[in-house]
Every structure is written in structure tokens, then in C-alpha cells.
Design an enzyme around this catalytic site. Structure first.
Site, short mmCIF file in Angstrom:
data_model
loop_
_atom_site.label_atom_id
_atom_site.label_comp_id
_atom_site.label_asym_id
_atom_site.label_seq_id
_atom_site.Cartn_x
_atom_site.Cartn_y
_atom_site.Cartn_z
N ASP A 132 42.49 38.70 41.67
CA ASP A 132 42.27 37.73 40.59
C ASP A 132 43.56 37.01 40.19
O ASP A 132 44.66 37.55 40.36
CB ASP A 132 41.73 38.44 39.34
CG ASP A 132 40.25 38.79 39.46
OD1 ASP A 132 39.60 38.38 40.44
OD2 ASP A 132 39.74 39.47 38.55
N ARG A 182 39.59 31.75 46.50
CA ARG A 182 38.65 31.45 45.42
C ARG A 182 39.28 30.39 44.52
O ARG A 182 40.39 30.56 44.03
CB ARG A 182 38.37 32.71 44.60
CG ARG A 182 37.48 32.42 43.38
CD ARG A 182 37.49 33.57 42.38
NE ARG A 182 36.98 34.80 42.93
CZ ARG A 182 37.27 36.01 42.43
NH1 ARG A 182 38.09 36.13 41.41
NH2 ARG A 182 36.76 37.08 42.97
N LYS A 185 38.45 27.21 37.64
CA LYS A 185 39.14 26.26 36.74
C LYS A 185 40.36 26.91 36.09
O LYS A 185 41.39 26.28 35.90
CB LYS A 185 38.17 25.79 35.65
CG LYS A 185 37.12 24.82 36.14
CD LYS A 185 36.34 24.18 34.99
CE LYS A 185 35.24 23.28 35.51
NZ LYS A 185 34.45 22.66 34.42
N HIS A 225 30.48 27.35 37.45
CA HIS A 225 29.08 27.20 37.04
C HIS A 225 28.78 25.74 36.75
O HIS A 225 27.71 25.39 36.29
CB HIS A 225 28.81 28.03 35.78
CG HIS A 225 29.35 29.41 35.85
ND1 HIS A 225 30.59 29.75 35.36
CD2 HIS A 225 28.84 30.53 36.40
CE1 HIS A 225 30.82 31.03 35.60
NE2 HIS A 225 29.78 31.52 36.23
N ARG A 286 37.33 35.77 26.85
CA ARG A 286 37.47 34.58 27.72
C ARG A 286 36.12 33.92 27.95
O ARG A 286 36.02 32.70 27.99
CB ARG A 286 38.16 34.97 29.04
CG ARG A 286 39.65 35.24 28.87
CD ARG A 286 40.38 35.28 30.20
NE ARG A 286 39.97 36.41 31.01
CZ ARG A 286 40.43 37.66 30.87
NH1 ARG A 286 41.34 37.93 29.95
NH2 ARG A 286 40.00 38.63 31.65
N ARG A 287 35.05 34.72 28.06
CA ARG A 287 33.72 34.12 28.25
C ARG A 287 33.29 33.38 26.99
O ARG A 287 32.68 32.33 27.04
CB ARG A 287 32.66 35.19 28.60
CG ARG A 287 32.92 36.00 29.84
CD ARG A 287 32.93 35.24 31.14
NE ARG A 287 34.07 34.42 31.45
CZ ARG A 287 35.22 34.85 31.99
NH1 ARG A 287 35.40 36.10 32.25
NH2 ARG A 287 36.20 34.00 32.26
#
Ligand SMILES: Cc1cc2nc3c(=O)[nH]c(=O)nc-3n(C[C@H](O)[C@H](O)[C@H](O)COP(=O)(O)OP(=O)(O)OC[C@H]3O[C@@H](n4cnc5c(N)ncnc54)[C@H](O)[C@@H]3O)c2cc1C
Length: 306
Positions: A132, A182, A185, A225, A286-287
Site C-alpha cells: 500500500d 495499483r 487517487k 469507485h 479515511r473512508r
């Protein structure tokens, strides 16, 4: 504005204790996190695999400050990979790791050694690891560690964040044969000096990066998304004549599951990023930062706590 409040909250340990002790938190977390234990992770992976989706499991945790915790995270991943293999869930399931959970803030070498052990366990289980991307202060160290891991495990994936100004250059460097990248954003609050600030500029950067990755020789993993960016990615895949096994879409667990199913039904490769574990606080913040509707959902849950 709200975004920066939630991103700042992601780093507050006082708020972390408060939110974690709120009884309503569990219900909210359930929407974005598969559960706290290995069995939960395996159940979610099985359900997604049965629906024809790929999986990347993330054992939650970040910004580890003790060597013991970093070691425990490594062991959790090795145990996870053993269970995935035993359940016949590899190669459909791979794992995503955060180097900060493996001790990157203590010592780069420590994080590298732990990540190397996880890559070895993944290779033995017949699957791969994606590393990540975290705050921009760690980007150089992270990309260097990924490059070193790739010497022994060439399929190790890197993550690039379109909001960083440097990322177009990083895409050029990484769009090479065998390289899995990957593109997302970017979920961290970053200063203007290093990152685009407006949504439009981030989206434009995403498209420039996507063009580089899709026209290059690597394996692009389109993590978004955003309907507009997904349509552009579908278009670029057709334009550059990529077959379904030469790129993939990736989305987060619990976000736009109908779109995940639609893309898979349309013949695309789709992978769902599945977080599990107890240390969900930073991930949840963060979500929430990403979408005002999630904040309203959080607020309603808090208001109805009596
Ligand atoms: C597989 C995967 C791995 C990732 N790995 C990393 C990483 O390593 N490092 C990193 O910095 N970031 C990572 N991210 C997060 C990423 O950087 C973005 O913060 C996140 O994906 C939101 O951006 P978006 O592209 O979906 O677009 P947005 O503009 O945020 O959203 C577009 C649309 O998607 C839907 N949507 C988006 N987010 C949500 C949400 N939270 N809840 C409900 N609906 C939503 C909404 O319909 C929204 O209108 C990852 C994302 C994915 C999908």
C-alpha cells in the site's frame, strides 16, 4: 473542509479511544471492515471468490511504533496466507500490506525484512503481495523497498497515488514488463507543495497516469469507485487492446458492490480490497473523509445511540 477534519482525526489517538469505545462504532465499521478475526477474513474472501471476484486482504494496522507489534503483524500475515492456501483461496486472494504496520517508522530495514517474509509466505501459498501507499513522507522509502522486494518476488505490486505531483514520473518508471501497479487517487491529507488539491486536478492526474500505465508494459490495477474514471479505464483498455487478464479493476469492501458485480459480469477482472482486524480506526476515518454521505451515516448512527 470536512475531508480535512476527518483526515486530521485519523491521526488523533484521543479521538481514536473515544470512537472505539462508542457502542455504535461497531455497526458503522461492519459496513467497511470484514470482521476482526481470521475466520471473518476467510468468510468474506470465500463469498467474494464464489461471486467470481478477486480479493486483496488487508490486516488492519498502521504507524506501528514497537518492534513487537511489527513482528505480530508479520505473523498475522503469514498465518493468513497459510489459511488462504489451505482453504484453496489462492491465487484468487492476495494480500495488501502497509509498511508502516511492519515498522517502517522505526527502521526501513525492519519493514523490508518483515515484508520479505510475507512475500515468501505468499509465494509459497501461490499468490502475491501489494504494498500500500501511505503518506508522501514514506513514498521514496516505500518504492525503494518494493523495488528490492521485486528482485526476489517480481510480482510484488506497488501503489501510486494520483494526487501526488510526482506520480506521473513514478508511473513512467514502473510501467515495465511484469510490474503490477495499483493506481488510486490517494487517501491522505497532503500539502499543496507535493499534491494536487482540487478534485478536478486529481482526476486529471489520474487520467494522465492511467494513460501511461495502460500504454506501458506492466499490469495496471485501476483502483477507484469513480464512474467517470472507470469508463475512461474501460475505454483505454479497449484502445490499447488489453485483454481481461492484462489489467484489473479494484474497489474497497462495502463500496459500490453493484458496480463490482457489473464489471465482473462484463468480463473484467475485479478485485475487492478486504480489510479485517481490530485496528480499524484510521481506515474508517479515511473512508468517512472520502464521502459526505458516509459522514451523514456516521452522524445518524451516533444520534440514535440511546
Ligand atoms: C482497492 C483500493 C486500494 C486502495 N489503496 C490505497 C492506498 O494504498 N493508498 C491510498 O492512499 N489510498 C488507497 N485507496 C483509496 C483511494 O486513494 C481513494 O481514497 C478512494 O478510493 C476514494 O477515491 P475514488 O477513486 O473512489 O473516488 P471518489 O471521488 O472519492 O469517489 C467516486 C465515487 O465513488 C463512491 N465512493 C467513493 N468512496 C466512497 C466511500 N468511502 N463510501 C461510499 N462510496 C464511495 C461514490 O459514489 C463517489 O461518488 C485505495 C482504494 C482502492 C479502491
Amino acid at each position: 473542509m470536512l475531508r480535512s477534519v476527518f483526515l486530521a482525526a485519523a491521526g488523533s489517538s484521543r479521538l481514536e479511544r473515544l470512537v472505539e469505545s462508542a457502542p455504535v462504532a461497531k455497526g458503522i465499521v461492519r459496513r467497511f471492515v470484514a470482521g476482526s478475526g481470521l475466520d471473518d477474513a476467510l468468510r468474506a474472501a470465500r463469498e467474494l471468490a464464489d461471486d467470481g471476484l478477486g480479493i486483496s486482504l488487508d490486516y488492519l494496522g498502521e504507524d506501528t511504533l514497537t518492534a513487537e507489534q511489527a513482528q505480530a503483524t508479520r505473523e498475522a500475515y503469514v498465518a493468513l496466507l497459510g489459511r488462504l492456501r489451505g482453504a484453496g483461496l489462492t491465487p484468487a486472494a492476495e494480500v495488501s500490506v502497509k509498511l508502516s504496520a511492519l515498522g517502517q517508522l522505526i527502521d526501513d530495514k525492519l519493514a523490508y525484512d518483515h515484508a520479505h517474509a510475507i512475500c515468501a509466505a505468499a509465494a509459497e501459498a501461490g499468490t502475491t503481495v501489494t504494498v500500500d501507499a501511505e503518506s508522501h513522507q514514506t513514498t521514496d522509502s516505500t518504492l525503494e523497498i518494493v523495488a528490492n522486494l521485486r528482485k526476489d518476488f517480481p510480482a510484488t505490486g506497488a501503489v501510486l497515488q494520483a494526487h501526488l505531483r510526482r506520480t506521473e514520473g513514478d508511473c513512467r518508471e514502473l510501467a515495465t514488463a511484469g510490474s503490477r501497479v495499483r493506481l488510486c487517487k490517494g487517501a491522505y491529507a497532503e500539502p499543496e507543495s507535493v499534491a494536487f488539491q482540487s478534485a478536478l486536478d486529481v482526476d486529471k492526474s489520474y487520467v494522465r497516469c492511467l494513460n501511461i500505465l495502460m500504454s506501458g508494459e506492466g499490469y495496471p490495477m485501476v483502483a477507484t469507485h469513480d464512474p467517470r474514471l472507470i469508463a475512461i479505464a474501460e475505454d483505454r483498455a479497449r484502445w490499447f487492446d488489453r485483454s481481461a487478464d492484462e489489467y484489473e479493476f479494484q474497489m474497497l469492501y462495502g463500496i459500490r458492490p453493484e458496480e463490482q458485480a457489473r464489471l465482473a459480469a462484463g468480463g473484467h477482472t475485479v478485485r475487492v480490497y478486504v480489510p479485517y482486524g481490530d485496528q480499524w480506526y484510521g481506515y474508517l476515518m479515511r473512508r468517512l473523509a472520502e464521502r459526505p454521505a458516509n459522514v451523514a451515516f456516521f452522524g445518524r448512527a451516533l444520534a440514535s445511540r440511546k
